[in-house]
Enzyme design. Structure first.
Site, PDB file in Angstrom:
ATOM      1  N   GLU A   1       0.819  -1.184  -0.099  1.00 37.22           N
ATOM      2  CA  GLU A   1       0.064   0.231   0.311  1.00 37.22           C
ATOM      3  C   GLU A   1       1.098   1.342  -0.063  1.00 37.22           C
ATOM      4  OE1 GLU A   1      -3.835  -2.307   2.220  1.00 37.22           O
ATOM      5  OE2 GLU A   1      -3.228  -0.458   3.163  1.00 37.22           O
TER       6      GLU A   1
ATOM      7  N   CYS B   1       3.977   8.495   0.589  1.00 33.97           N
ATOM      8  CA  CYS B   1       4.348   7.631   1.262  1.00 33.97           C
ATOM      9  C   CYS B   1       4.642   6.320   1.427  1.00 33.97           C
ATOM     10  CB  CYS B   1       2.725   7.921   2.752  1.00 33.97           C
ATOM     11  SG  CYS B   1       3.541   6.694   4.141  1.00 33.97           S
TER      12      CYS B   1
ATOM     13  N   CYS C   1       5.992  -5.707   8.241  1.00 35.71           N
ATOM     14  CA  CYS C   1       7.355  -5.376   9.350  1.00 35.71           C
ATOM     15  C   CYS C   1       6.689  -6.320  10.269  1.00 35.71           C
ATOM     16  CB  CYS C   1       6.484  -4.113   9.853  1.00 35.71           C
ATOM     17  SG  CYS C   1       8.222  -3.023  10.946  1.00 35.71           S
TER      18      CYS C   1
ATOM     19  N   CYS D   1       5.594  -3.138  16.637  1.00 32.44           N
ATOM     20  CA  CYS D   1       5.359  -2.584  16.992  1.00 32.44           C
ATOM     21  C   CYS D   1       4.250  -2.463  17.859  1.00 32.44           C
ATOM     22  CB  CYS D   1       5.475  -1.101  16.628  1.00 32.44           C
ATOM     23  SG  CYS D   1       8.142  -0.566  16.299  1.00 32.44           S
TER      24      CYS D   1
ATOM     25  N   CYS E   1       1.041  -0.079  15.971  1.00 32.21           N
ATOM     26  CA  CYS E   1       0.759   0.041  14.059  1.00 32.21           C
ATOM     27  C   CYS E   1      -0.111  -1.899  13.987  1.00 32.21           C
ATOM     28  CB  CYS E   1       2.123  -0.222  13.832  1.00 32.21           C
ATOM     29  SG  CYS E   1       2.671   0.060  12.052  1.00 32.21           S
TER      30      CYS E   1
ATOM     31  N   GLY F   1       6.136  -1.092   7.020  1.00 31.58           N
ATOM     32  CA  GLY F   1       7.592  -1.912   6.697  1.00 31.58           C
ATOM     33  C   GLY F   1       8.814  -1.119   7.258  1.00 31.58           C
ATOM     34  N   GLU F   2      10.278  -1.315   8.009  1.00 31.71           N
ATOM     35  CA  GLU F   2      10.959  -0.773   8.713  1.00 31.71           C
ATOM     36  C   GLU F   2      12.449  -0.711   7.707  1.00 31.71           C
ATOM     37  OE1 GLU F   2      13.946   0.906   9.802  1.00 31.71           O
ATOM     38  OE2 GLU F   2      12.424   0.778  11.515  1.00 31.71           O
TER      39      GLU F   2
ATOM     40  N   SER G   1      12.014   6.762   7.390  1.00 35.52           N
ATOM     41  CA  SER G   1      12.028   6.635   9.087  1.00 35.52           C
ATOM     42  C   SER G   1      12.236   5.595   9.447  1.00 35.52           C
ATOM     43  CB  SER G   1      10.458   7.105   9.548  1.00 35.52           C
ATOM     44  OG  SER G   1       9.827   6.252  10.327  1.00 35.52           O
TER      45      SER G   1
ATOM     46  N   SER H   1      10.999   6.973  14.869  1.00 34.42           N
ATOM     47  CA  SER H   1      10.320   6.630  15.846  1.00 34.42           C
ATOM     48  C   SER H   1      10.591   6.336  17.191  1.00 34.42           C
ATOM     49  CB  SER H   1       9.264   5.437  15.038  1.00 34.42           C
ATOM     50  OG  SER H   1       8.026   6.178  15.344  1.00 34.42           O
ATOM     51  N   LEU H   2      10.204   7.742  17.921  1.00 29.21           N
ATOM     52  CA  LEU H   2      10.471   7.656  19.647  1.00 29.21           C
ATOM     53  C   LEU H   2       9.536   7.026  20.433  1.00 29.21           C
ATOM     54  CD1 LEU H   2      13.393   8.990  21.000  1.00 29.21           C
ATOM     55  CD2 LEU H   2      11.845  10.327  21.428  1.00 29.21           C
TER      56      LEU H   2
ATOM     57  N   ASN I   1      -3.377   6.363  15.397  1.00 31.88           N
ATOM     58  CA  ASN I   1      -4.706   5.524  14.280  1.00 31.88           C
ATOM     59  C   ASN I   1      -5.398   4.429  14.757  1.00 31.88           C
ATOM     60  OD1 ASN I   1      -4.434   7.991  12.820  1.00 31.88           O
ATOM     61  ND2 ASN I   1      -3.152   7.675  12.569  1.00 31.88           N
TER      62      ASN I   1
ATOM     63  N   CYS J   1      -1.408   6.906   9.449  1.00 29.84           N
ATOM     64  CA  CYS J   1      -0.202   6.308   9.835  1.00 29.84           C
ATOM     65  C   CYS J   1      -0.182   5.205  10.558  1.00 29.84           C
ATOM     66  CB  CYS J   1       0.591   7.651  10.727  1.00 29.84           C
ATOM     67  SG  CYS J   1       1.566   7.505  12.098  1.00 29.84           S
TER      68      CYS J   1
END
Length: 455
Positions: free
Chosen positions: A182, A196, A203, A207, A210, A253-254, A285, A307-308, A384, A427
């Site tokens: 996507e 994006c 991934c 996380c 996510c 993905g990372e 990112s 991404s903290l 989200n 996101c």
């Protein structure tokens, strides 16, 4: 370097074992570790034995003389490589090459470098974004014929475009192996339209906030599959939304888990003879893969987002398991050190606001201390929601309070409102988990009551 062998099969020979540096190496379907690079491993085998050699990321198919360098290498995307070029159905994939590689390949077929430049501009510039040899107007007839016989223009197939109520577009692309990725186009009234793009199918970072992480990792995307997302976004939607000026590697993905292909794709995106995105407007990112982060900062001029999402190791290790390997001290210390040599460069810290988890006044004050000495901007992101998540978004008033505390301390603070959430395009909402999903981690006891209260 250790390669994890998934499958090794001989089509000839009767031996079931090979002595490998004093260690018995059984040729079975079980997972085995081999402390050798592929070529070194192949040299140990009888040179007359054809071999199919598969790892999680590559497949080596050797001829009778597999000690030579003419073996074919199959990539995670299902294509093959020969002499360093990515192949699809025995054709070279054009969008898998940097310009210098394309130039060398064109010359290897007896054509001038100027022809390579003309081809490059038709692939990426001049509002052509060619998808086949018939769209290469102005190129030599013989050159076009050679390309039709030896080159592949496409690796993605459009499946569907979904439009959210705010105008955000979610583009679904089908890959050659049937998997789906996507891509999201985020229009902006001020003209800063952003695409994006995804770097992996799924991934592996898991996380907890996510949706993509619920999928687990299917495979890396090839360079061409990454680049073509930006190309097709321009080709399909520029006439409707206007010029697309920004690219963010914030899809599925990372990105730094696929660093080779991401670095190569970023180089193609910013080439000034092609797509010509500004390096400042191409943002990669990461969840915090420290070794790859170092390499990215040293090899690329594109922007970096980290991404903290938490101000303590305890919370971050829960919501972002990668923190158990690369904790806050290591991650932030690495950034302080590496950014000393980057002139006028700021990292973007992404901070997803999770109600009763990371949105307290204490969190805001800790965040101020954590980023001291790091040239940065902080991007607060509204969570989200998606099915299966235990988290709730922080209320708007509390986000404003959090932002004001940071701003009063001199931090540069941005806030990202949700875009496209009614089409699961916002996101953290991309992807489609299957029956087998990554595990949800146990909620620390001190947050259980708080999360229940926020529900």
């Amino acid at each position: 370097m250790y390669l994890r062998m998934r499958r090794i099969r001989f089509s000839g020979g009767s031996s079931n074992n090979c002595t490998l540096v004093g260690t018995a190496f059984p040729f079975t379907n079980s997972t085995t570790l081999c402390p050798l690079k592929p070529k070194s491993f192949l040299k140990l085998l009888p040179s007359t034995t054809p071999l199919l050699f598969t790892t999680p990321h590559y497949r080596f198919v050797t001829s009778a003389q597999h000690s030579s360098t003419s073996h074919i290498l199959s990539t995670p995307s299902g294509g093959e490589r020969q002499n360093g070029y990515l192949l699809k159905d025995s054709k070279v994939v054009l969008k898998g090459m940097r310009y210098t590689d394309l130039e060398n390949w064109v010359q290897s077929h007896g054509y001038r470098p100027a022809q390579a430049l003309m081809l490059w501009k038709r692939l990426y510039g001049d509002n052509i974004w060619a998808q086949c040899s018939e769209e290469l107007e102005g190129l030599n007839k013989d050159f076009r014929k050679m390309l039709s016989e030896h080159a592949e223009f496409k690796t993605l197939n459009l499946k569907e475009i979904l439009t959210a109520s705010d105008g955000t577009k979610k583009i679904l692309f089908k890959l050659e192996d049937g998997l789906v990725i996507e891509t999201v186009l985020i229009p902006c009234e001020r003209g800063r339209n952003t695409v994006c793009i995804s770097s992996q199918v799924g991934c592996s970072m898991n996380c907890q906030f996510c949706y993509t992480g619920r999928m687990g990792l299917k495979r890396n995307l090839s360079t061409s599959e990454i680049v073509e997302q930006a190309v097709l976004a321009r080709r399909l939607l520029s006439s409707e939304v206007g010029p697309i000026s920004n690219v963010v590697f914030m899809g599925m993905g990372e990105p730094l888990h696929n660093i080779e292909n991401v670095l190569k794709a970023a180089d193609i995106l910013v080439d000034d003879q092609g797509l010509h995105f500004s390096p400042r407007k191409v943002t990669v990112s990461t969840s915090g893969l420290v070794p790859q982060l170092k390499r990215f900062l040293r090899e690329s001029n594109c922007a970096l987002a980290v991404s903290l999402n938490a101000t303590t190791n305890e919370v971050r290790s829960w919501i972002m398991p990668i923190n158990r390997k690369f904790n806050l001290n290591l991650l932030l210390g690495t950034l302080r050190e590496e950014l000393q040599s980057k002139h006028k460069y700021k990292v973007l810290f992404e901070y997803v606001m999770l109600a009763e988890v990371n949105d307290s006044v204490k969190d805001a004050k800790r965040l101020i201390d954590l980023v001291q000495g790091i040239p940065c901007k902080i991007n607060l992101i509204s969570f989200n929601p998606h099915s299966g998540s235990v988290f709730k978004p922080t209320k708007k008033e509390k986000i404003i309070e959090f932002r004001n505390i940071l701003a009063e301390a001199g931090c540069v603070v941005l806030f990202r409102w949700s875009r496209g959430d009614d089409q699961m395009a916002a996101c953290g909402q991309l992807g489609k988990p299957g029956e087998i999903q990554a595990p949800l981690l146990r909620v620390p006891s001190q947050f259980q009551a708080l999360l229940e209260a926020a529900a």
